[in-house]
Design a protein around this motif. Structure first.
Motif, PDB file in Angstrom:
ATOM      1  N   VAL A  29       1.494  14.933   9.860  1.00  0.00           N
ATOM      2  CA  VAL A  29       1.408  15.287  11.282  1.00  0.00           C
ATOM      3  C   VAL A  29      -0.046  15.502  11.687  1.00  0.00           C
ATOM      4  CG1 VAL A  29       1.988  17.051  13.004  1.00  0.00           C
ATOM      5  CG2 VAL A  29       3.722  16.274  11.375  1.00  0.00           C
ATOM      6  N   GLU A  30      -0.781  16.229  10.848  1.00  0.00           N
ATOM      7  CA  GLU A  30      -2.189  16.507  11.122  1.00  0.00           C
ATOM      8  C   GLU A  30      -3.002  15.213  11.197  1.00  0.00           C
ATOM      9  OE1 GLU A  30      -5.787  18.515  11.778  1.00  0.00           O
ATOM     10  OE2 GLU A  30      -3.711  19.232  11.922  1.00  0.00           O
ATOM     11  N   ALA A  31      -2.623  14.232  10.380  1.00  0.00           N
ATOM     12  CA  ALA A  31      -3.331  12.947  10.368  1.00  0.00           C
ATOM     13  C   ALA A  31      -2.929  12.050  11.542  1.00  0.00           C
ATOM     14  CB  ALA A  31      -3.058  12.222   9.054  1.00  0.00           C
ATOM     15  N   LYS A  32      -1.919  12.461  12.294  1.00  0.00           N
ATOM     16  CA  LYS A  32      -1.396  11.710  13.446  1.00  0.00           C
ATOM     17  C   LYS A  32      -0.714  10.412  13.030  1.00  0.00           C
ATOM     18  CE  LYS A  32      -4.705  13.698  16.722  1.00  0.00           C
ATOM     19  NZ  LYS A  32      -5.746  13.432  17.758  1.00  0.00           N
ATOM     20  N   ALA A  33      -0.089  10.443  11.843  1.00  0.00           N
ATOM     21  CA  ALA A  33       0.727   9.302  11.430  1.00  0.00           C
ATOM     22  C   ALA A  33       2.002   9.279  12.265  1.00  0.00           C
ATOM     23  CB  ALA A  33       1.060   9.413   9.949  1.00  0.00           C
ATOM     24  N   ASP A  34       2.609   8.106  12.368  1.00  0.00           N
ATOM     25  CA  ASP A  34       3.843   7.972  13.147  1.00  0.00           C
ATOM     26  C   ASP A  34       5.073   8.351  12.336  1.00  0.00           C
ATOM     27  OD1 ASP A  34       2.667   6.739  15.596  1.00  0.00           O
ATOM     28  OD2 ASP A  34       2.138   5.156  14.180  1.00  0.00           O
ATOM     29  N   ILE A  35       5.025   8.072  11.038  1.00  0.00           N
ATOM     30  CA  ILE A  35       6.178   8.266  10.158  1.00  0.00           C
ATOM     31  C   ILE A  35       5.700   8.909   8.860  1.00  0.00           C
ATOM     32  CG2 ILE A  35       7.957   7.077   8.794  1.00  0.00           C
ATOM     33  CD1 ILE A  35       7.944   4.856  10.882  1.00  0.00           C
ATOM     34  N   VAL A  36       6.503   9.823   8.316  1.00  0.00           N
ATOM     35  CA  VAL A  36       6.275  10.292   6.960  1.00  0.00           C
ATOM     36  C   VAL A  36       7.462   9.834   6.133  1.00  0.00           C
ATOM     37  CG1 VAL A  36       7.319  12.577   7.397  1.00  0.00           C
ATOM     38  CG2 VAL A  36       5.741  12.262   5.471  1.00  0.00           C
ATOM     39  N   LYS A  37       7.176   9.217   4.987  1.00  0.00           N
ATOM     40  CA  LYS A  37       8.242   8.568   4.227  1.00  0.00           C
ATOM     41  C   LYS A  37       8.348   9.148   2.817  1.00  0.00           C
ATOM     42  CE  LYS A  37       8.096   4.224   2.663  1.00  0.00           C
ATOM     43  NZ  LYS A  37       8.614   4.384   1.272  1.00  0.00           N
ATOM     44  N   PHE A  38       9.609   9.322   2.405  1.00  0.00           N
ATOM     45  CA  PHE A  38       9.922   9.760   1.048  1.00  0.00           C
ATOM     46  C   PHE A  38      10.625   8.609   0.321  1.00  0.00           C
ATOM     47  CE2 PHE A  38       9.365  13.541   3.554  1.00  0.00           C
ATOM     48  CZ  PHE A  38       8.776  14.453   2.687  1.00  0.00           C
ATOM     49  N   GLN A  39      11.120   8.875  -0.890  1.00  0.00           N
ATOM     50  CA  GLN A  39      11.874   7.882  -1.660  1.00  0.00           C
ATOM     51  C   GLN A  39      13.145   8.543  -2.183  1.00  0.00           C
ATOM     52  OE1 GLN A  39       9.287   6.381  -4.730  1.00  0.00           O
ATOM     53  NE2 GLN A  39       7.825   5.493  -3.264  1.00  0.00           N
TER      54      GLN A  39
END
Length: 337
Positions: A29-39
């Motif tokens: 969120v801090e990096a302003k990414a659109d998606i955070v993904k797990f596996q």
């Protein structure tokens, strides 16, 4: 070209620790990414029983068992992402994982580079009808792309193919970003992008310049943490810089050019090289070109075309020739001439 979709791949870098998983989301969120993904996998579902080492690892089941994402976390992780305004995503690796993610209400599904060589698994994921992001990595049978296109069309998936080199990390001289262009030529592919395993923050921005509209990059809270994916992943500050460079790359591609219009007067105009009398014709002896150029100037681009035109006014040496001075070229001649 719209906004590049940035996927911050936390993968298994949570190390099966809830607080680490939450900190990973916060970093994305801090990096302003659109998606955070797990596996989403289990060691048993991911690996068959084997009697030989894999890349020097004798007990790969135990290694992956230690970093499995607890399935019961997923609902709460997604809720946390929703609250933070970032999209939750996870890559499934077995049938149960696919269904669990669909039931969770994810917007799209990812097929990893190793799994993309398995038509059976690809069809299972595509059968959900969700948008598909698929890495085209090691072992992908590019000559069998038609089989995969048939699967995409069968289930009417929106398909994004990611150029991917499955070397961890990938040397810069092996990334070959021309692969992005090659993927965009396949029928039935809606978008292309890059799943990047280089250790450079610049590579994704270069990929955007090559036409990538989706970028996936592994990140970790600390490269010194224990686990298979930490050593080659980005740390939070690098992830932030990567996203910034991607947005900057978008600006360089999509720029409107409005600022340049402020400097239009830097262009050249046709100028009198000597005094030009009324009724005298312009020629290469009595004219030259110099800066600046105004809206009413005869622009230098018209120089050859206005040679031979008659001046309807006296034009002093060194002054800009105006369009009104040679109305025969730029407008109807006044009736009194």
């Amino acid at each position: 070209m719209g906004k590049t979709l940035t996927i911050a791949e936390f993968g298994a870098n949570h190390n099966r620790d809830w607080d680490t998983a939450i900190k990973g989301i916060d970093a994305a969120v801090e990096a302003k990414a659109d998606i955070v993904k797990f596996q989403t996998y289990t060691a048993e579902g991911l690996f068959a029983k084997q009697d030989r080492d894999i890349n020097g690892i004798s007990d790969i089941h135990s290694m992956f068992k230690d970093i499995e994402l607890p399935r019961e976390w997923q609902k709460d992780l997604k809720a946390y992402c929703d609250d933070k305004g970032i999209e939750f995503m996870s890559t499934p690796f077995d049938e149960e994982a696919v269904q669990q993610l669909v039931d969770l209400g994810v917007k799209r599904l990812k097929i990893s580079g190793f799994e993309s060589s398995d038509p059976r698994f690809v069809e299972m994921v595509c059968s959900t009808g969700l948008p598909i992001i698929m890495s085209v990595g090691i072992g992908f049978p590019i000559n069998y792309m038609g089989k995969f296109i048939d699967i995409f069309e069968k289930y009417n998936n929106h398909v994004t193919l990611l150029h991917c080199v499955n070397a961890y990390p990938t040397p810069m001289n092996e990334i070959n970003l021309n692969g992005i262009t090659a993927l965009s030529n396949f029928k039935g592919v809606d978008a292309v992008g890059l799943s990047d395993h280089t250790q450079s923050v610049l590579t994704p921005a270069l990929a955007v310049a090559k036409g990538a509209t989706v970028i996936e990059k592994h990140f970790t809270l600390d490269r010194n943490m224990k686990g298979p994916d930490h050593s080659f992943a980005m740390e939070p500050d690098e992830l932030k810089e990567m996203v910034r460079l991607i947005r900057q790359a978008e600006e360089t591609i999509q720029g409107s050019g409005n600022t340049e219009s402020k400097f239009i007067h830097g262009k050249r105009s046709v100028v009198a090289a000597c005094d030009i009398k009324v009724g005298e014709y312009l020629n290469k002896s009595n004219t030259t070109t110099k800066r600046p150029c105004y809206e009413d100037s005869v622009p230098a681009i018209d120089y050859n075309e206005v040679m031979g035109e008659m001046s309807y006014d006296f034009i002093a040496k060194g002054t800009i020739i105006k369009k009104s001075n040679i109305p025969g070229y730029y407008e109807l001649r006044p009736a009194n001439i």
